[in-house]
Write a protein that holds these residues in place. Structure first.
Motif, PDB file in Angstrom:
ATOM      1  N   LEU A 117      -8.074  -9.988  -8.832  1.00  0.00           N
ATOM      2  CA  LEU A 117      -8.067  -8.644  -8.280  1.00  0.00           C
ATOM      3  C   LEU A 117      -7.289  -7.772  -9.257  1.00  0.00           C
ATOM      4  CD1 LEU A 117      -8.720  -6.738  -5.887  1.00  0.00           C
ATOM      5  CD2 LEU A 117      -6.549  -7.452  -4.849  1.00  0.00           C
ATOM      6  N   THR A 118      -8.008  -6.961 -10.032  1.00  0.00           N
ATOM      7  CA  THR A 118      -7.397  -6.263 -11.158  1.00  0.00           C
ATOM      8  C   THR A 118      -7.710  -4.777 -11.156  1.00  0.00           C
ATOM      9  OG1 THR A 118      -7.298  -6.115 -13.587  1.00  0.00           O
ATOM     10  CG2 THR A 118      -9.362  -6.914 -12.639  1.00  0.00           C
ATOM     11  N   ASN A 119      -6.724  -3.983 -11.568  1.00  0.00           N
ATOM     12  CA  ASN A 119      -6.950  -2.557 -11.777  1.00  0.00           C
ATOM     13  C   ASN A 119      -7.629  -2.276 -13.113  1.00  0.00           C
ATOM     14  OD1 ASN A 119      -5.829  -1.821  -9.318  1.00  0.00           O
ATOM     15  ND2 ASN A 119      -3.830  -1.294 -10.178  1.00  0.00           N
ATOM     16  N   GLY A 120      -7.868  -3.318 -13.905  1.00  0.00           N
ATOM     17  CA  GLY A 120      -8.677  -3.201 -15.111  1.00  0.00           C
ATOM     18  C   GLY A 120     -10.145  -3.364 -14.767  1.00  0.00           C
ATOM     19  N   ASP A 143     -12.856  -5.814  -9.732  1.00  0.00           N
ATOM     20  CA  ASP A 143     -12.211  -4.903 -10.676  1.00  0.00           C
ATOM     21  C   ASP A 143     -12.115  -3.486 -10.122  1.00  0.00           C
ATOM     22  OD1 ASP A 143     -14.824  -3.920 -10.904  1.00  0.00           O
ATOM     23  OD2 ASP A 143     -14.814  -3.921 -13.105  1.00  0.00           O
ATOM     24  N   ILE A 144     -11.655  -2.570 -10.963  1.00  0.00           N
ATOM     25  CA  ILE A 144     -11.415  -1.196 -10.531  1.00  0.00           C
ATOM     26  C   ILE A 144     -12.707  -0.509 -10.112  1.00  0.00           C
ATOM     27  CG2 ILE A 144     -11.597  -0.213 -12.851  1.00  0.00           C
ATOM     28  CD1 ILE A 144      -9.079   0.785 -10.047  1.00  0.00           C
ATOM     29  N   ARG A 145     -13.827  -0.879 -10.698  1.00  0.00           N
ATOM     30  CA  ARG A 145     -15.098  -0.293 -10.267  1.00  0.00           C
ATOM     31  C   ARG A 145     -15.460  -0.768  -8.870  1.00  0.00           C
ATOM     32  NH1 ARG A 145     -16.056  -1.214 -15.853  1.00  0.00           N
ATOM     33  NH2 ARG A 145     -16.565   0.717 -16.980  1.00  0.00           N
ATOM     34  N   TYR A 158      -7.255  -3.534  -1.365  1.00  0.00           N
ATOM     35  CA  TYR A 158      -7.166  -4.888  -0.823  1.00  0.00           C
ATOM     36  C   TYR A 158      -8.180  -5.082   0.313  1.00  0.00           C
ATOM     37  CZ  TYR A 158      -2.643  -4.467  -3.189  1.00  0.00           C
ATOM     38  OH  TYR A 158      -1.647  -4.254  -4.109  1.00  0.00           O
ATOM     39  N   ASP A 159      -8.284  -4.094   1.193  1.00  0.00           N
ATOM     40  CA  ASP A 159      -9.174  -4.218   2.342  1.00  0.00           C
ATOM     41  C   ASP A 159     -10.613  -4.461   1.915  1.00  0.00           C
ATOM     42  OD1 ASP A 159      -7.067  -3.833   4.073  1.00  0.00           O
ATOM     43  OD2 ASP A 159      -7.529  -1.721   4.492  1.00  0.00           O
ATOM     44  N   GLY A 160     -11.079  -3.701   0.920  1.00  0.00           N
ATOM     45  CA  GLY A 160     -12.451  -3.874   0.462  1.00  0.00           C
ATOM     46  C   GLY A 160     -12.687  -5.244  -0.141  1.00  0.00           C
ATOM     47  N   PHE A 161     -11.733  -5.711  -0.921  1.00  0.00           N
ATOM     48  CA  PHE A 161     -11.831  -7.030  -1.539  1.00  0.00           C
ATOM     49  C   PHE A 161     -11.861  -8.138  -0.491  1.00  0.00           C
ATOM     50  CE2 PHE A 161      -9.061 -10.655  -2.787  1.00  0.00           C
ATOM     51  CZ  PHE A 161      -9.947 -11.303  -3.635  1.00  0.00           C
ATOM     52  N   LEU A 162     -10.940  -8.097   0.465  1.00  0.00           N
ATOM     53  CA  LEU A 162     -10.863  -9.141   1.494  1.00  0.00           C
ATOM     54  C   LEU A 162     -12.127  -9.161   2.346  1.00  0.00           C
ATOM     55  CD1 LEU A 162      -7.159  -8.601   2.603  1.00  0.00           C
ATOM     56  CD2 LEU A 162      -8.025 -10.466   1.194  1.00  0.00           C
TER      57      LEU A 162
END
Length: 234
Positions: A117-120, A143-145, A158-162
């Motif tokens: 989980l990266t801001n890159g 990623d950030i996109r 985080y919510d979107g990733f989980l």
């Protein structure tokens, strides 16, 4: 440094989903790879704002601190093209990242799924993983996109990733070098590990807050050696 734990040593034996930041987490801050990106970001800010170096540098760091990433600040305040920014600042030399078979094997041996989980961006992550020797060990790079350019530490990131991966926070752990990026994971029930630089590390491009170690309740473990930490799992 041995693993330090705050406020009480927490077992990670229940973890089934392992979530790792990328920069200064999967490779040591001491290799100064991110310093290259940092310098390119400064140049980008100078070009966008027409500020001199010192003023652009101060603005860059304030955006990084206040908006999660300099990119987010530039998008909000200057309406820049995020793809142009990401392609520009990641045009760097990746050779400072050395192969790390001990870390790769330690991550591979973890029970369950592994994520980044990266801001890159994904291209940058793949370049780093290729150097480390771990291109095949992660389920997915978020990623950030994928965050629709809303970065950590914002809760939406985080919510979107989980949600995308059906991850139960109670069975997940987040590893990150920035303690502020562990606040939301702690609040939603994840275990947290801060991966820090050696105690004596200093760099003219790195501000003190970027190296903060905290005894706050949102940081459950602190380590300066991720491979060892994973092998000696609490």
């Amino acid at each position: 440094m041995n693993d330090m734990t705050s406020p009480a040593r927490r077992s990670l034996s229940h973890i089934t989903d392992w979530v790792f930041d990328l920069d200064n987490t999967l490779y040591p801050r001491e290799c100064n790879l991110f310093a290259q990106i940092d310098s390119r970001i400064t140049q980008y800010v100078m070009e966008v704002t027409r500020l001199d170096f010192e003023a652009a540098r101060a603005l860059q760091k304030s955006y990084y601190r206040d908006f999660g990433t300099t990119l987010n600040g530039l998008m909000l305040k200057h309406e820049i093209d995020p793809d142009h920014f990401l392609n520009t600042v990641h045009a760097i030399d990746y050779s400072p990242v050395a192969a790390h078979p001990d870390l790769v094997e330690a991550i591979r041996a973890l029970p369950g799924r592994k994520f980044i989980l990266t801001n890159g961006d994904t291209g940058h992550a793949r370049s780093v993983l290729s150097r480390l020797g771990g291109a095949d060990i992660f389920e997915h790079v978020h990623d950030i996109r994928a965050m629709t350019f809303v970065p950590k530490p914002h809760k939406a990131a985080y919510d979107g990733f989980l949600a995308l991966h059906g991850i139960d926070p109670a069975s997940a752990v987040m590893f990150d070098d920035l303690e502020k990026n562990l606040v939301v994971p702690h609040e939603i029930g994840m275990a947290t590990v801060q991966v820090v630089a050696d105690a004596g590390y200093v760099h003219e491009q790195v501000e003190a807050w970027e190296l903060d170690r905290t005894s706050g309740p949102h940081v459950h473990h602190i380590t300066d050696n991720l491979a060892r930490f994973l092998r000696e799992m609490p």
